[in-house]
Design an enzyme around this catalytic site. Structure first.
Site, short mmCIF file in Angstrom:
data_model
loop_
_atom_site.label_atom_id
_atom_site.label_comp_id
_atom_site.label_asym_id
_atom_site.label_seq_id
_atom_site.Cartn_x
_atom_site.Cartn_y
_atom_site.Cartn_z
N ARG A 235 0.84 -1.19 0.00
CA ARG A 235 0.00 0.00 0.00
C ARG A 235 0.88 1.25 0.00
O ARG A 235 1.91 1.29 0.69
CB ARG A 235 -0.90 0.02 1.23
CG ARG A 235 -2.12 -0.88 1.11
CD ARG A 235 -3.12 -0.37 0.08
NE ARG A 235 -4.28 -1.23 -0.05
CZ ARG A 235 -4.41 -2.21 -0.95
NH1 ARG A 235 -3.44 -2.45 -1.81
NH2 ARG A 235 -5.51 -2.93 -1.00
N HIS A 283 -0.96 0.83 -9.75
CA HIS A 283 -1.66 -0.05 -8.80
C HIS A 283 -2.35 -1.22 -9.53
O HIS A 283 -3.54 -1.44 -9.37
CB HIS A 283 -2.69 0.74 -7.95
CG HIS A 283 -3.15 -0.03 -6.73
ND1 HIS A 283 -3.46 0.57 -5.54
CD2 HIS A 283 -3.36 -1.36 -6.53
CE1 HIS A 283 -3.84 -0.35 -4.66
NE2 HIS A 283 -3.79 -1.53 -5.24
P1 NDP Z 1 -1.72 -11.32 4.45
O1 NDP Z 1 -2.67 -10.80 5.45
O2 NDP Z 1 -1.80 -12.74 4.03
O3 NDP Z 1 -0.22 -11.05 4.95
C1 NDP Z 1 0.18 -9.88 5.57
C2 NDP Z 1 1.59 -10.06 6.10
O4 NDP Z 1 2.05 -8.80 6.62
C3 NDP Z 1 1.68 -11.07 7.24
O5 NDP Z 1 2.83 -11.84 7.12
C4 NDP Z 1 1.77 -10.17 8.47
O6 NDP Z 1 2.46 -10.75 9.56
C5 NDP Z 1 2.56 -9.01 7.92
N1 NDP Z 1 2.37 -7.84 8.76
C6 NDP Z 1 1.23 -7.17 9.03
N2 NDP Z 1 1.46 -6.17 9.90
C7 NDP Z 1 2.77 -6.24 10.20
C8 NDP Z 1 3.61 -5.50 11.06
N3 NDP Z 1 3.14 -4.49 11.80
N4 NDP Z 1 4.90 -5.83 11.13
C9 NDP Z 1 5.39 -6.87 10.42
N5 NDP Z 1 4.65 -7.61 9.56
C10 NDP Z 1 3.35 -7.30 9.47
O7 NDP Z 1 -1.86 -10.35 3.18
P2 NDP Z 1 -1.55 -10.68 1.64
O8 NDP Z 1 -0.21 -11.28 1.55
O9 NDP Z 1 -2.69 -11.37 1.02
O10 NDP Z 1 -1.55 -9.19 1.04
C11 NDP Z 1 -0.65 -8.20 1.53
C12 NDP Z 1 -1.07 -6.82 1.04
O11 NDP Z 1 -0.80 -6.65 -0.35
C13 NDP Z 1 -2.58 -6.51 1.11
O12 NDP Z 1 -2.95 -6.14 2.42
C14 NDP Z 1 -2.73 -5.37 0.15
O13 NDP Z 1 -2.56 -4.15 0.82
C15 NDP Z 1 -1.58 -5.58 -0.84
N6 NDP Z 1 -2.06 -5.92 -2.18
C16 NDP Z 1 -1.70 -5.11 -3.24
C17 NDP Z 1 -2.10 -5.42 -4.51
C18 NDP Z 1 -1.67 -4.60 -5.66
O14 NDP Z 1 -2.17 -4.78 -6.77
N7 NDP Z 1 -0.72 -3.71 -5.50
C19 NDP Z 1 -2.94 -6.59 -4.79
C20 NDP Z 1 -3.23 -7.39 -3.64
C21 NDP Z 1 -2.80 -7.05 -2.38
P3 NDP Z 1 1.92 -12.08 10.29
O15 NDP Z 1 2.18 -13.20 9.30
O16 NDP Z 1 2.73 -12.18 11.50
O17 NDP Z 1 0.45 -11.87 10.53
C1 OXD Z 2 -5.86 -5.53 -3.46
C2 OXD Z 2 -5.41 -4.55 -4.42
O1 OXD Z 2 -5.82 -5.25 -2.27
O2 OXD Z 2 -5.72 -4.71 -5.62
O3 OXD Z 2 -6.26 -6.63 -3.88
O4 OXD Z 2 -4.71 -3.62 -4.07
#
Ligand code: NDP
Ligand code: OXD
Length: 320
Positions: A235, A283
């Site tokens: 993000r 994005h």
């Molecule tokens: P998940 O919820 O599966 O994974 C999130 C990861 O981030 C977990 O490993 C979590 O740790 C870690 N995390 C969260 N908060 C913290 C913190 N404070 N410190 C350290 N690590 C942290 O999400 P996804 O992998 O499915 O997706 C990740 C993000 O990608 C989405 O939230 C979205 O914002 C973004 N995204 C962007 C897209 C784009 O097109 N650019 C498309 C899809 C998603 P833990 O394992 O310990 O819980």
């Molecule tokens: C998502 C994105 O969160 O597209 O899936 O950013």
């Protein structure tokens, strides 16, 4: 049973058409963030499931029978940030189609910097034939911030290419062929061995602005690529763009690939646009494809109505 597709910036009919085909007999309403069923509270009172992407804040407040909110993306900051969030489960996207797209993006951008794409692009514009030293993948450490669904899938693909892997998450993890770090104490040692940082974090109060100058300054300095690189497809709120520019200016960073931005669309006067060592995409690292994702959501609704628990639930207190 009525479904509502409430999106902004996307075409809601693309979703509604497929849902009507997959779920005959249901009513599917749409709003695109402009008009909002002015005066049509009777129709909204029937809505049990809302499928949303950046919905207008007041949409969800007008649904008295709402049972489940489905995010049309993997991230849910666009929902959890709403001022009045109804007290119902929030389900996010976890789907091989979306994951596969993100893995492609990450591999594409890692290879671009690893294979010295920005330098060869500049040489080409100057008609210059000059071979640069090419490190082997095993000399380069990719540090993945966020070891969730997307971070772990990206790690598997990068590991197959032979890169060394480090990872950082909130909770402790043990993953094959990866040096795993977690929490605030784990951040400095993680950064200290990272040549290319890949951020796949959700946006929460803890991750807001985390990709800043202080963090870039802690990345590995004498790496084989001649300087650290940052890739952010999580993000835009996690990055401080003025700090990225400052770090590129003074060499703390050598390059960047950014798919997400503090303000989207990225304003035309952003200094990032004109930097050849920065790759900008709008994005779309992993777009939500209505064809793939409506199938998954229709399946979840059918299972839920048979009494099965919802999958891919968001922990609203944790923020992701
Ligand atoms: P998940 O919820 O599966 O994974 C999130 C990861 O981030 C977990 O490993 C979590 O740790 C870690 N995390 C969260 N908060 C913290 C913190 N404070 N410190 C350290 N690590 C942290 O999400 P996804 O992998 O499915 O997706 C990740 C993000 O990608 C989405 O939230 C979205 O914002 C973004 N995204 C962007 C897209 C784009 O097109 N650019 C498309 C899809 C998603 P833990 O394992 O310990 O819980
Ligand atoms: C998502 C994105 O969160 O597209 O899936 O950013």
């Amino acid at each position: 049973v009525t479904l509502l597709v409430a999106v902004s910036g996307w075409e809601p009919e693309a979703w509604a058409k497929r849902l009507r085909r997959l779920m005959p007999g249901r009513t599917v309403l749409t709003t695109d963030g402009q008009g909002l069923f002015e005066g049509d509270d009777a129709a909204l009172a029937e809505v049990r499931y809302a499928l949303v992407w950046k919905p207008r804040p007041e949409v969800l407040e007008r649904l008295p029978q709402l049972e489940v909110i489905f995010s049309l993306g993997a991230g849910v900051d666009h929902i959890l940030g709403l001022p009045q969030l109804p007290d119902v489960p929030v389900v996010r996207i976890v789907d091989p189609d979306l994951t596969g797209r993100m893995v492609e993006y990450v591999v594409w951008q890692v290879l671009h910097h690893h294979r010295r794409g920005p330098e060869y692009a500049r040489q080409q514009s100057e008609r210059q034939w000059r071979e640069r030293r090419q490190p082997a993948a095993h000399e380069v450490t990719i540090g993945i911030m966020g070891l969730g669904v997307l971070g772990q899938a990206a790690a598997v693909a990068l590991g197959r290419l032979g890169f060394r892997l480090a990872g950082w998450s909130r909770s402790e993890k043990q993953l094959p062929d990866m040096a795993c770090f977690h929490g605030t104490e784990g951040l400095a040692p993680f950064l200290g061995q990272t040549d290319i940082l890949v951020a796949l974090l959700p946006l929460t109060p803890e991750t807001s602005g985390i990709l800043n100058y202080k963090l870039f300054a802690q990345m590995k300095r004498e790496g084989p690529l001649g300087g650290p690189v940052v890739i952010n497809a999580g993000r835009g709120g996690s990055q401080v763009e003025a700090d990225i520019v400052a770090a590129l200016e003074d060499g703390k960073l050598k390059g960047a690939s950014l798919d997400v931005f503090e303000t989207e669309p990225l304003p035309p006067d952003s200094p990032l646009w004109s930097r050849p060592e920065v790759v900008i995409t709008p994005h779309n690292a992993a777009v939500s494809d209505p064809e793939a994702l409506t199938r998954q959501i229709a399946g979840q609704i059918a299972a839920y109505e048979r009494g099965a628990p919802l999958k891919n639930l968001v922990d609203t207190a944790r923020g992701y």
